[in-house]
Design an enzyme around this catalytic site. Structure first.
Site, PDB file in Angstrom:
ATOM      1  N   LYS A 227     -11.243  -8.619  49.755  1.00 36.72           N
ATOM      2  CA  LYS A 227     -10.250  -8.760  50.817  1.00 36.72           C
ATOM      3  C   LYS A 227      -9.820 -10.222  50.884  1.00 36.72           C
ATOM      4  CE  LYS A 227     -11.151  -9.341  55.285  1.00 36.72           C
ATOM      5  NZ  LYS A 227     -11.607  -9.097  56.684  1.00 36.72           N
TER       6      LYS A 227
ATOM      7  N   GLU B 293     -10.526   1.256  60.045  1.00 35.54           N
ATOM      8  CA  GLU B 293     -11.543   0.246  60.329  1.00 35.54           C
ATOM      9  C   GLU B 293     -11.506  -0.112  61.809  1.00 35.54           C
ATOM     10  OE1 GLU B 293     -11.742  -4.576  59.998  1.00 35.54           O
ATOM     11  OE2 GLU B 293     -10.716  -3.502  58.381  1.00 35.54           O
TER      12      GLU B 293
END
Length: 211
Positions: A130, A42
């Site tokens: 998350k 990411e």
């Protein structure tokens, strides 16, 4: 439930968060992380020229799950898709962002902190949740919320997490770990990042998750 896209089965449930990555170092750092055994990368959008780095990594590492983080605007979802990103990570849950991600069939990990956040994210089709910042919620908070979620929910943690935390979080049902400053800081060389990535992989393997 319609998902943006199912979270793919990774050899290890580790996501490298390369906040501050520059395009001129993207390939060396990305390859160091991937070669160590971390398959998801990411690049947060508050990094220098993030879409360029994402495009480079997506082309160089087609077998990896590459994408962007800190995605908070709908138009940035489209730019992420155009750059070849398949993973979308955000610090919050936003209907516009999730809607655009669903159009592009992206894998999504929106940030949640409460049961209300978590159920809204699932309603909007999140691939995984998350929990952020995980260090504030701790294993007790995450365990309590995890207990009321659908059993099939994929749960990840980000924020103050390193390989020393894997075992405790795994015991309360966490399957995915986002590694930020414990893995990468802008001043580090690719070799240093690679060494930290190998330590994280060893930590994952040590709790019996394997590779």
């Amino acid at each position: 439930m319609n998902l943006t896209a199912p979270f793919p089965r990774l050899g290890r449930g580790l996501v490298a968060i390369l906040r501050g990555l520059r395009p001129d170092e993207a390939l060396d750092v990305g390859r160091a992380v991937h070669d160590a055994g971390i398959e998801a990368i990411e690049v947060p959008l508050n990094s220098p020229d993030p879409f360029r780095s994402i495009e480079m990594l997506a082309k160089a590492l087609p077998e990896a799950l590459v994408g962007g983080g800190t995605v908070v605007r709908g138009e940035d979802v489209d730019r992420l898709h155009d750059a070849g990103g398949r993973l979308l990570v955000s610090p919050n849950i936003d209907a516009e962002v999730m809607g655009r991600a669903m159009v592009h069939k992206m894998v999504t990990m929106p940030g949640v902190f409460t049961p209300t956040d978590a159920f809204l994210a699932l309603k909007l089709g999140a691939s995984a949740l998350k929990f952020f910042p995980a260090s504030v919620l701790g294993t007790g908070g995450i365990s309590a919320i995890r207990a009321v979620l659908p059993v099939e929910t994929q749960v990840g943690v980000v924020g103050g997490v390193s390989e020393v935390d894997f075992d405790a979080y795994a015991k309360v049902g966490v399957q995915l770990f986002g590694l930020g400053s414990s893995l990468y800081k802008p001043s580090m060389t690719a070799a240093e990042v690679g060494a930290r990535a190998r330590a994280a992989v060893a930590g994952w393997d040590a709790i019996g998750k394997g590779g």
